[in-house]
Design a protein around this motif. Structure first.
Motif, PDB file in Angstrom:
ATOM      1  N   LEU A 131       0.840  -1.205   0.000  1.00 54.78           N
ATOM      2  CA  LEU A 131       0.000   0.000   0.000  1.00 54.78           C
ATOM      3  C   LEU A 131       0.873   1.254   0.000  1.00 54.78           C
ATOM      4  N   ILE A 132       1.911   1.237   0.833  1.00 55.18           N
ATOM      5  CA  ILE A 132       2.854   2.372   0.860  1.00 55.18           C
ATOM      6  C   ILE A 132       4.103   1.958   1.635  1.00 55.18           C
ATOM      7  N   GLY A 133       5.236   2.613   1.293  1.00 58.72           N
ATOM      8  CA  GLY A 133       6.520   2.310   1.944  1.00 58.72           C
ATOM      9  C   GLY A 133       7.439   1.603   0.962  1.00 58.72           C
ATOM     10  N   GLU A 134       7.936   2.366  -0.045  1.00 58.70           N
ATOM     11  CA  GLU A 134       8.722   1.734  -1.109  1.00 58.70           C
ATOM     12  C   GLU A 134      10.206   2.037  -0.939  1.00 58.70           C
ATOM     13  N   HIS A 135      11.013   0.992  -1.085  1.00 59.31           N
ATOM     14  CA  HIS A 135      12.474   1.088  -0.928  1.00 59.31           C
ATOM     15  C   HIS A 135      12.865   1.578   0.474  1.00 59.31           C
ATOM     16  N   THR A 136      12.006   1.326   1.416  1.00 56.16           N
ATOM     17  CA  THR A 136      12.317   1.630   2.816  1.00 56.16           C
ATOM     18  C   THR A 136      12.796   0.387   3.557  1.00 56.16           C
ATOM     19  N   ASP A 137      12.504  -0.809   3.015  1.00 57.33           N
ATOM     20  CA  ASP A 137      12.746  -2.023   3.829  1.00 57.33           C
ATOM     21  C   ASP A 137      14.227  -2.329   3.999  1.00 57.33           C
ATOM     22  N   TYR A 138      15.068  -1.923   3.049  1.00 64.48           N
ATOM     23  CA  TYR A 138      16.507  -2.160   3.254  1.00 64.48           C
ATOM     24  C   TYR A 138      17.187  -0.943   3.898  1.00 64.48           C
ATOM     25  N   ASN A 139      16.358  -0.018   4.359  1.00 65.21           N
ATOM     26  CA  ASN A 139      16.867   1.130   5.124  1.00 65.21           C
ATOM     27  C   ASN A 139      16.368   1.086   6.569  1.00 65.21           C
ATOM     28  N   ASP A 140      16.041  -0.126   7.019  1.00 66.89           N
ATOM     29  CA  ASP A 140      15.527  -0.351   8.387  1.00 66.89           C
ATOM     30  C   ASP A 140      14.224   0.397   8.644  1.00 66.89           C
ATOM     31  N   GLY A 141      13.459   0.677   7.567  1.00 72.47           N
ATOM     32  CA  GLY A 141      12.272   1.526   7.694  1.00 72.47           C
ATOM     33  C   GLY A 141      10.971   0.766   7.809  1.00 72.47           C
ATOM     34  N   PHE A 142       9.887   1.458   7.399  1.00 71.97           N
ATOM     35  CA  PHE A 142       8.523   0.956   7.590  1.00 71.97           C
ATOM     36  C   PHE A 142       7.873   0.645   6.239  1.00 71.97           C
ATOM     37  N   VAL A 143       7.068  -0.425   6.221  1.00 69.97           N
ATOM     38  CA  VAL A 143       6.314  -0.777   5.017  1.00 69.97           C
ATOM     39  C   VAL A 143       4.908  -1.195   5.427  1.00 69.97           C
ATOM     40  N   LEU A 144       3.982  -1.171   4.453  1.00 67.11           N
ATOM     41  CA  LEU A 144       2.580  -1.468   4.764  1.00 67.11           C
ATOM     42  C   LEU A 144       1.935  -2.295   3.635  1.00 67.11           C
ATOM     43  N   PRO A 145       2.442  -3.506   3.424  1.00 61.39           N
ATOM     44  CA  PRO A 145       1.882  -4.341   2.351  1.00 61.39           C
ATOM     45  C   PRO A 145       0.685  -5.156   2.804  1.00 61.39           C
ATOM     46  N   PHE A 146       0.053  -5.824   1.851  1.00 56.88           N
ATOM     47  CA  PHE A 146      -0.939  -6.849   2.185  1.00 56.88           C
ATOM     48  C   PHE A 146      -0.801  -8.008   1.202  1.00 56.88           C
ATOM     49  N   ALA A 147      -1.275  -9.186   1.655  1.00 57.60           N
ATOM     50  CA  ALA A 147      -1.205 -10.385   0.813  1.00 57.60           C
ATOM     51  C   ALA A 147      -2.377 -10.391  -0.154  1.00 57.60           C
ATOM     52  N   LEU A 148      -2.112 -10.837  -1.389  1.00 58.23           N
ATOM     53  CA  LEU A 148      -3.137 -10.918  -2.442  1.00 58.23           C
ATOM     54  C   LEU A 148      -3.801 -12.294  -2.438  1.00 58.23           C
ATOM     55  N   PRO A 149      -4.980 -12.384  -3.066  1.00 52.66           N
ATOM     56  CA  PRO A 149      -5.572 -13.721  -3.223  1.00 52.66           C
ATOM     57  C   PRO A 149      -4.903 -14.545  -4.324  1.00 52.66           C
ATOM     58  N   ARG A 150      -3.885 -14.015  -4.973  1.00 53.81           N
ATOM     59  CA  ARG A 150      -3.122 -14.794  -5.971  1.00 53.81           C
ATOM     60  C   ARG A 150      -1.972 -15.490  -5.278  1.00 53.81           C
ATOM     61  N   ARG A 151      -1.765 -16.756  -5.625  1.00 50.46           N
ATOM     62  CA  ARG A 151      -0.896 -17.587  -4.805  1.00 50.46           C
ATOM     63  C   ARG A 151       0.029 -18.506  -5.607  1.00 50.46           C
ATOM     64  N   ALA A 152       1.138 -18.857  -4.977  1.00 54.46           N
ATOM     65  CA  ALA A 152       1.924 -20.009  -5.424  1.00 54.46           C
ATOM     66  C   ALA A 152       1.491 -21.187  -4.566  1.00 54.46           C
ATOM     67  N   VAL A 153       1.247 -22.323  -5.216  1.00 57.19           N
ATOM     68  CA  VAL A 153       0.788 -23.529  -4.512  1.00 57.19           C
ATOM     69  C   VAL A 153       1.827 -24.630  -4.747  1.00 57.19           C
TER      70      VAL A 153
END
Ligand code: GLA
Length: 367
Positions: free
Chosen positions: A18-40
């Protein structure tokens, strides 16, 4: 444990951020969600002496030896599978030779984390087959290690954490410094809203090298500021950086972290979700102008979605193509999608693929 009880079917989803891009490798914050599309993944003990993986999306199966496989042994699509087996073993958990059947409806190359879905599906399968309780964060770290050290992609940990921790109706608010997770309710339907995912189908050129270059720029900025990571920097210090490019990269990360926290505050407080619209827009401008990770297909999708009535829109994922998300009134969703399709037709581009982004459950066992 009998062979049949060790066999089963496990899954893990793709994600939208949803928001928080290229923050995860800067020890920052992210706000994703899981989709109904899957690997099985359908998994069971190996019929032969070696492990064997077959994919519904690939022609030929690939074999490897789970007991000894190492980075460099398995190239291509099967590296996500063999890499997770390797990382699971390296973490000290038992692995035996296995047969795996893989199927996925997460589009590849669309910035929806099809690779993390495969890694996490294999991870839950390995844990399930061996009967060990690794926990979602433990499995996400194993899956990320596969991505970083076996596949060789220098990503952060957001995608794997989203695939493991996602829940229906919830966002995954993740502090990547210590992998703390807070689920944040995100019930758009109750407010008459939709979140459209618009797959631009833009060619994903140079994404790998550019991703690494952004990471290196962020590390340079943190070093120049004397902080462990850009998460620790404030905007006034960042504005003192003399290198224009490095300053803009750092400004994106610092302001993006603030935007993630602002979105979480709004949603936690029960505010009208329409209020996050300007933060989504600002995130896109920051990615376009300061982080420079958008491409024309992406910018046109965002601009035409906004012109078509979206409350807010931004690119989601690593960049250089992939998907755009657009928050819109449920009654305006068709008009927003139509506006993007019309803009694409005007450029002579292939039409985008538009589908609803519905927060769904993270990895688990199906049977
Ligand atoms: C890719 C990476 C993630 C994250 C995003 C950008 O999806 O895999 O770790 O860095 O890009 O936010």
């Amino acid at each position: 444990m009998s062979e049949s009880s060790a066999s089963g079917v496990w899954f893990a989803p793709g994600r939208v951020n949803l928001i928080g891009e290229h923050t995860d490798y800067n020890d920052g914050f992210v706000l994703p969600f899981a989709l109904p599309r899957r690997a099985v993944v359908t998994a069971g003990p190996a019929a032969g002496p070696r492990s064997r993986v077959r994919s519904a999306q690939q022609d030929a199966p690939v074999e490897f030896t789970a007991a000894t496989v190492r980075p460099g042994d398995v190239p291509g699509w099967a590296a996500y599978v063999a890499g997770t087996v390797w990382a699971f073993r390296e973490a000290g958990y038992p692995v035996s030779e296995l047969d795996l059947e893989l199927d996925s409806d997460v589009p590849v190359g669309a910035g929806l984390s099809s690779s993390a879905a495969v890694e996490c599906a294999v991870g839950v399968a390995l844990a399930g087959m061996s009967g060990v309780d690794v926990g979602p964060t433990g499995l996400a770290r194993i899956a990320r290690r596969a991505e970083n050290e076996f596949v060789g992609a220098p990503t952060g940990g957001m995608d794997q954490m989203a695939a493991m921790h996602g829940r229906a109706g919830q966002l995954v608010f993740l502090d990547t410094r210590d992998d703390t997770v807070e689920l944040v309710p995100f019930d758009l339907a109750a407010h008459g809203l939709d979140l459209l995912v618009i797959d631009t189908r833009a060619p994903h050129s140079h994404a790998d090298g550019e991703y690494g270059a952004r990471r290196a720029d962020c590390e340079r900025a943190a070093a120049a500021l004397g902080v462990p990571a850009l998460r620790d920097a404030g905007l006034p210090e960042v504005e003192t950086l003399t290198d224009d490019r490095i300053r803009r990269r750092a400004r994106h990360v610092v302001t993006e972290n603030d935007r993630v926290r602002a979105v979480v505050e709004l949603l936690r407080s029960g505010a009208d979700p329409r209020e996050i619209g300007p933060l989504l827009d600002a995130s896109h401008v920051s990615m376009r102008d300061d982080f420079e990770i958008t491409v024309p297909h992406v910018d046109v999708a965002v601009e035409s979605a906004r012109a078509g009535g979206a409350v807010g829109a931004r690119m989601t994922g690593g960049g250089f193509g992939g998907c755009v998300i657009a928050l819109c009134e449920t009654g305006a969703a068709a008009a927003v999608a139509g506006a993007v399709e019309k803009a694409y037709a005007g450029h002579g581009w292939e039409p985008p693929v538009v589908f609803p982004g519905i927060p769904s459950d993270g990895a688990g066992r199906l049977t």
